[in-house]
Design an enzyme around this catalytic site. Structure first.
Site: not given
Length: 258
Positions: A152, A156
């Site tokens: 994750y 990002k």
């Protein structure tokens, strides 16, 4: 925020995406709402049309389905979208070696590939008419490695880098691109991704409505990156300047609590 137009919002059925939809409708924007949960979207559409008298289209689409993603790309290409909010995304916590690589591949595809494709679809007509805005939902997780959110956080980091590059490419073309990078935010993200941090103090949390307000103000300034709250901005800045070893360890301690 400038003249009203039509905005397309992904991830519009909850969290920051829903907050964008509600605030834009309150300001008189027409909307195209995209999410997987059609019943949620239908309920939100009825509320926004009743309360604000705006036009609301609903596209129930699983953006990980290539055909559904292509449908949204085609909608963006119709040259009436003045604002794209790429808010769809997810990221389960855990030790990377213990996680299902197929599931993590879905995280990468939604958070990066789909965001890239929708951005590309929107930019064609926006650049042609020299008018348009794109908000990419990043995270403070994109400023440093994120143990226990390894994939994750990496997605990002992609959003942060990609959005700044496209922001610069669009200078002089009438198009604004903003990487919106909030910290901890009260939404369904924690429940959906089984990430819980109830023991963290209240001051660390942001509300989706406040993040949206800050983002719309930031668009007026033509910012490339926004970290909405001062303590998140400070943490992100220190993460980019501090010794990498200690940045990794402090981040591991913080994310491990979730």
């Amino acid at each position: 925020m400038g003249p009203r137009g039509r905005a397309l919002v992904t991830g519009a059925s909850a969290g920051i995406g829903e907050a964008f939809a509600r605030e834009l409708a309150r300001r008189g924007w027409s909307l195209v709402l995209v999410a997987r949960r059609e019943s949620r979207l239908a309920s939100l559409r009825a509320t926004l049309e009743r309360d604000h008298g705006v036009s609301v289209e609903v596209l129930a689409a699983d953006l990980l389905d290539p055909a559904a993603c292509a449908e949204v790309e085609a909608r963006l290409a119709r040259d009436d979208i003045e604002l794209l909010v790429n808010s769809a995304g997810f990221g389960p916590p855990g030790v990377f070696a213990d996680q299902d690589p197929a599931h993590l591949t879905r995280v990468i595809r939604l958070n990066t590939e789909v965001l890239m494709r929708l951005t590309h679809a929107a930019l064609g007509p926006m650049r042609a008419r020299r008018s348009g805005r794109i908000v990419q939902l990043g995270s403070t997780a994109g400023f440093q490695p994120d143990p226990y959110f390894a994939v994750y956080g990496a997605t990002k980091a992609f959003v942060l880098s990609f959005s700044q590059a496209v922001h610069e490419e669009c200078r002089g073309h009438g198009v604004q691109v903003l990487a919106l990078c909030p910290g901890l935010t009260r939404s369904e993200f924690q429940d959906t991704n089984d990430a819980h941090a109830e023991d963290l103090p209240a001051w660390m949390w942001s509300e989706p409505d406040a993040i949206v307000q800050a983002a719309l103000r930031s668009l007026e300034r033509d910012d490339a990156v926004l970290v909405p709250r001062w303590h998140d901005w400070l943490a992100a800045t220190l993460a980019t300047l501090g010794p990498r070893k200690w940045v990794r360890r402090v981040t591991a301690w913080a994310t491990g609590r979730m």
